[in-house]
Motif scaffolding. Structure first.
Motif, mmCIF file in Angstrom:
data_model
loop_
_atom_site.group_PDB
_atom_site.id
_atom_site.type_symbol
_atom_site.label_atom_id
_atom_site.label_comp_id
_atom_site.label_asym_id
_atom_site.label_seq_id
_atom_site.Cartn_x
_atom_site.Cartn_y
_atom_site.Cartn_z
ATOM 1 N N GLU A 188 50.883 39.921 49.614
ATOM 2 C CA GLU A 188 49.820 40.880 49.911
ATOM 3 C C GLU A 188 49.187 41.407 48.629
ATOM 4 O OE1 GLU A 188 51.624 42.713 54.105
ATOM 5 O OE2 GLU A 188 52.242 43.539 52.160
ATOM 6 N N MET A 189 50.005 41.611 47.611
ATOM 7 C CA MET A 189 49.489 42.096 46.331
ATOM 8 C C MET A 189 48.575 41.075 45.675
ATOM 9 S SD MET A 189 52.576 44.216 44.496
ATOM 10 C CE MET A 189 51.589 44.369 43.016
ATOM 11 N N ARG A 190 48.976 39.807 45.730
ATOM 12 C CA ARG A 190 48.140 38.758 45.130
ATOM 13 C C ARG A 190 46.783 38.685 45.820
ATOM 14 N NH1 ARG A 190 53.023 35.859 44.115
ATOM 15 N NH2 ARG A 190 53.025 34.900 46.176
ATOM 16 N N GLN A 191 46.791 38.810 47.145
ATOM 17 C CA GLN A 191 45.527 38.789 47.877
ATOM 18 C C GLN A 191 44.682 40.009 47.531
ATOM 19 O OE1 GLN A 191 44.493 36.218 49.993
ATOM 20 N NE2 GLN A 191 42.549 37.307 49.750
ATOM 21 N N MET A 192 45.319 41.156 47.383
ATOM 22 C CA MET A 192 44.615 42.384 47.024
ATOM 23 C C MET A 192 43.946 42.254 45.663
ATOM 24 S SD MET A 192 45.080 45.292 44.879
ATOM 25 C CE MET A 192 46.854 45.489 44.662
ATOM 26 N N VAL A 193 44.682 41.751 44.688
ATOM 27 C CA VAL A 193 44.134 41.592 43.343
ATOM 28 C C VAL A 193 42.998 40.567 43.346
ATOM 29 C CG1 VAL A 193 44.635 40.779 41.002
ATOM 30 C CG2 VAL A 193 46.249 42.292 42.169
ATOM 31 N N ARG A 194 43.184 39.476 44.081
ATOM 32 C CA ARG A 194 42.161 38.432 44.143
ATOM 33 C C ARG A 194 40.852 38.968 44.719
ATOM 34 N NH1 ARG A 194 44.717 35.216 47.304
ATOM 35 N NH2 ARG A 194 45.922 34.262 45.634
ATOM 36 N N VAL B 8 40.703 35.694 31.044
ATOM 37 C CA VAL B 8 41.871 35.993 30.207
ATOM 38 C C VAL B 8 41.988 37.498 29.978
ATOM 39 C CG1 VAL B 8 42.903 35.665 27.932
ATOM 40 C CG2 VAL B 8 41.753 33.747 29.069
ATOM 41 N N GLU B 9 40.849 38.142 29.717
ATOM 42 C CA GLU B 9 40.833 39.587 29.485
ATOM 43 C C GLU B 9 41.295 40.336 30.733
ATOM 44 O OE1 GLU B 9 37.674 43.094 28.077
ATOM 45 O OE2 GLU B 9 36.958 41.152 28.830
ATOM 46 N N GLY B 10 40.825 39.893 31.895
ATOM 47 C CA GLY B 10 41.200 40.547 33.136
ATOM 48 C C GLY B 10 42.680 40.407 33.429
ATOM 49 N N LYS B 11 43.227 39.214 33.225
ATOM 50 C CA LYS B 11 44.653 38.999 33.460
ATOM 51 C C LYS B 11 45.496 39.875 32.548
ATOM 52 C CE LYS B 11 44.276 34.211 35.080
ATOM 53 N NZ LYS B 11 44.559 32.794 34.778
ATOM 54 N N ALA B 12 45.076 39.988 31.279
ATOM 55 C CA ALA B 12 45.826 40.808 30.324
ATOM 56 C C ALA B 12 45.808 42.277 30.738
ATOM 57 C CB ALA B 12 45.238 40.648 28.920
ATOM 58 N N ALA B 13 44.649 42.726 31.239
ATOM 59 C CA ALA B 13 44.526 44.122 31.666
ATOM 60 C C ALA B 13 45.423 44.398 32.865
ATOM 61 C CB ALA B 13 43.075 44.445 32.001
ATOM 62 N N TRP C 223 38.677 50.958 33.506
ATOM 63 C CA TRP C 223 38.467 49.784 32.660
ATOM 64 C C TRP C 223 37.039 49.265 32.809
ATOM 65 C CZ3 TRP C 223 38.466 44.327 34.248
ATOM 66 C CH2 TRP C 223 38.522 43.437 33.173
ATOM 67 N N ARG C 224 36.562 49.214 34.046
ATOM 68 C CA ARG C 224 35.183 48.766 34.285
ATOM 69 C C ARG C 224 34.171 49.743 33.688
ATOM 70 N NH1 ARG C 224 36.440 47.275 40.504
ATOM 71 N NH2 ARG C 224 37.029 45.088 40.236
#
Length: 222
Positions: free
Chosen positions: A129-135, A144-149, A178-179
């Motif tokens: 559920e978390m992966r779907q939420m983040v996606r 790369v920047e987003g993944k690091a954040a 961040w945005r």
């Protein structure tokens, strides 16, 4: 420098408080009777005009005069109205501070989003559920920047063992901040390059802001 930043912050806060006081007085004048008092039943309308959202009933009771609250009183003087609003604002700020800075209307909207991902309605999100939420909610995660954040946000978002709604609020606050930081840097560059005046920027914001989505961007349909 830090001193300059604080001076600008102090100036901004003075301006905001002045604007709020002027708006509060204007709302009072719109709701007050000829004898200089305001009916207690109009407090909902007055608060809505000032804050832009429907008042919270619980906070109103806590900020009111006694257990009955302001609605049960016939009238209020200007000083009583000012005192009530200051108590209400204090409660409002404390409430938002406990929810990552989100106000009640925003929390309600985020709760509706949360419910879409808590599909088994157990009060927390499992890894899938978390992966779907983040996606869905953080499309920048593909960079790369987003993944690091996100790697930095997730540990600090967990206030308990499982990813519950409180953790979700913390995560979304970090995402929005961040945005905003990226948008501010980009805006400074664009304003400098295009030579926009402060009036130009405010005019363009007035056109842009009503059409943005939760990511702060305008979709082609708008």
């Amino acid at each position: 420098t830090h001193q300059l930043a604080f001076a600008v912050f102090a100036k901004l806060m003075r301006w905001l408080l002045q604007v709020e006081a002027e708006k509060r007085l204007s709302v009072w004048e719109q709701h007050a009777e000829d004898d200089g008092t305001m009916k207690g039943a109009l407090i909902d309308s007055a608060l809505t005009c000032i804050t832009g959202s429907e008042p919270d009933a619980g906070m109103m009771r806590m900020a009111g005069r006694g257990e009955k609250g302001l609605k049960d009183y016939d009238d209020l003087t200007l000083s009583e109205f000012e005192g009530f609003f200051k108590r209400y604002r204090k409660l409002y700020v404390e409430w938002a501070a406990q929810r990552s800075g989100f106000v009640p209307k925003e929390v309600q909207s985020l709760k509706e989003i949360w419910d879409k991902y808590d599909v088994d309605d157990n009060g927390w999100l499992d890894p899938l559920e978390m992966r779907q939420m983040v996606r869905d909610l953080v499309p920048e995660a593909v960079s790369v920047e987003g993944k690091a954040a996100i790697i930095q946000w997730l540990p600090s978002a967990f206030s308990e063992e499982k990813f519950r709604f409180g953790s979700f609020l913390t995560f979304m606050r970090k995402c929005f901040d961040w945005r905003d930081e990226k948008d501010i840097k980009c805006e400074v560059e664009v304003v400098k390059e295009c030579g926009y005046s402060s009036d130009d920027v405010e005019f363009l914001r007035a056109i842009f802001s009503p059409n943005i989505n939760y990511t702060g961007e305008v979709e082609f349909g708008a």
